[in-house]
Design a protein around this motif. Structure first.
Motif, short mmCIF file in Angstrom:
data_model
loop_
_atom_site.label_atom_id
_atom_site.label_comp_id
_atom_site.label_asym_id
_atom_site.label_seq_id
_atom_site.Cartn_x
_atom_site.Cartn_y
_atom_site.Cartn_z
N ARG A 141 -10.41 58.73 -25.03
CA ARG A 141 -10.06 57.25 -25.72
C ARG A 141 -8.51 57.28 -25.81
O ARG A 141 -7.81 58.24 -25.46
N HIS A 142 -8.20 55.99 -25.38
CA HIS A 142 -6.73 55.61 -25.32
C HIS A 142 -6.10 56.46 -26.44
O HIS A 142 -6.22 56.53 -27.49
N ALA B 278 -10.18 53.20 -15.89
CA ALA B 278 -9.74 52.89 -17.22
C ALA B 278 -9.91 51.36 -17.43
O ALA B 278 -10.22 50.38 -16.55
N ALA C 233 -5.22 51.40 -23.02
CA ALA C 233 -5.86 52.46 -21.89
C ALA C 233 -5.40 52.49 -20.77
O ALA C 233 -5.37 53.59 -20.22
N VAL D 198 -11.39 55.98 -19.43
CA VAL D 198 -10.41 55.92 -20.52
C VAL D 198 -10.67 54.43 -21.18
O VAL D 198 -10.59 53.49 -20.44
N GLY D 199 -11.01 54.54 -22.34
CA GLY D 199 -11.28 53.19 -23.07
C GLY D 199 -11.31 53.27 -24.51
O GLY D 199 -10.21 53.83 -25.10
N HIS D 200 -12.32 52.91 -25.29
CA HIS D 200 -12.02 52.44 -26.65
C HIS D 200 -13.13 52.78 -27.62
O HIS D 200 -14.31 53.12 -27.19
#
Length: 160
Positions: free
Chosen positions: A7-8, A50, A56, A103-105
């Motif tokens: 996660r960012h 990403a 991110a 890589v995200g949310h």
């Protein structure tokens, strides 16, 4: 495939354009800590994907730099609102890699981890700069095994 969900790191809390929120100083340190943790524990991905949202993208760029990895591949499907079945379908394009980092949310990553692991909704919450390692992921199918979930506080302490 082994999948690393990252996660960012911490970003500005408010901005008119949510996609343009940048990492805070703490967020930059968290992203470096992710890289140090992955490097120290020999968990380097072969490819990093990403979200196009700045927070991110910055998180991925920083940890890739710390690890000496290629720059992240920006994937629009990782933007906020990603659905697990879409992620699994998109990850099929990366099936030749043994280890892939995305890589995200939130809440997208919680939904994805729960879907892959067959957990009940609400069973997993991914905090900022956390790393989740899931092995035996076979896109586009559901399934996998949780190897670790490491929050920022822990990987920062391990890396020091």
């Amino acid at each position: 495939m082994e999948l690393l969900l990252i996660r960012h790191a911490q970003a500005e809390s408010h901005r008119f354009d949510d996609a343009a929120r940048v990492l805070t100083e703490k967020g930059e340190l968290q992203a470096r800590s992710v890289g140090e943790f992955l490097k120290k524990n020999k968990l380097l991905p072969e490819v990093t994907l990403a979200s196009p949202l700045i927070r991110a993208k910055q998180t991925a760029e920083i940890f890739c730099d710390v690890c000496g990895l290629d720059a992240p591949v920006i994937e629009p499907w990782l933007a906020c609102g990603m659905r697990p079945n879409r992620a699994a379908a998109e990850l099929k394009a990366y099936a030749e890699f043994e280890r892939v980092a995305i890589v995200g949310h939130e809440p997208d990553f919680s939904y994805l981890a729960e879907w892959l692991l067959g957990c009940e909704a609400g069973g997993i919450h991914v905090r900022k700069a956390s790393v989740i390692q899931i092995s035996d992921v076979r896109p586009p199918s559901q399934g996998g095994y949780l190897q670790m979930l490491v929050p920022a506080k822990v990987h920062r302490a391990v890396s020091e």
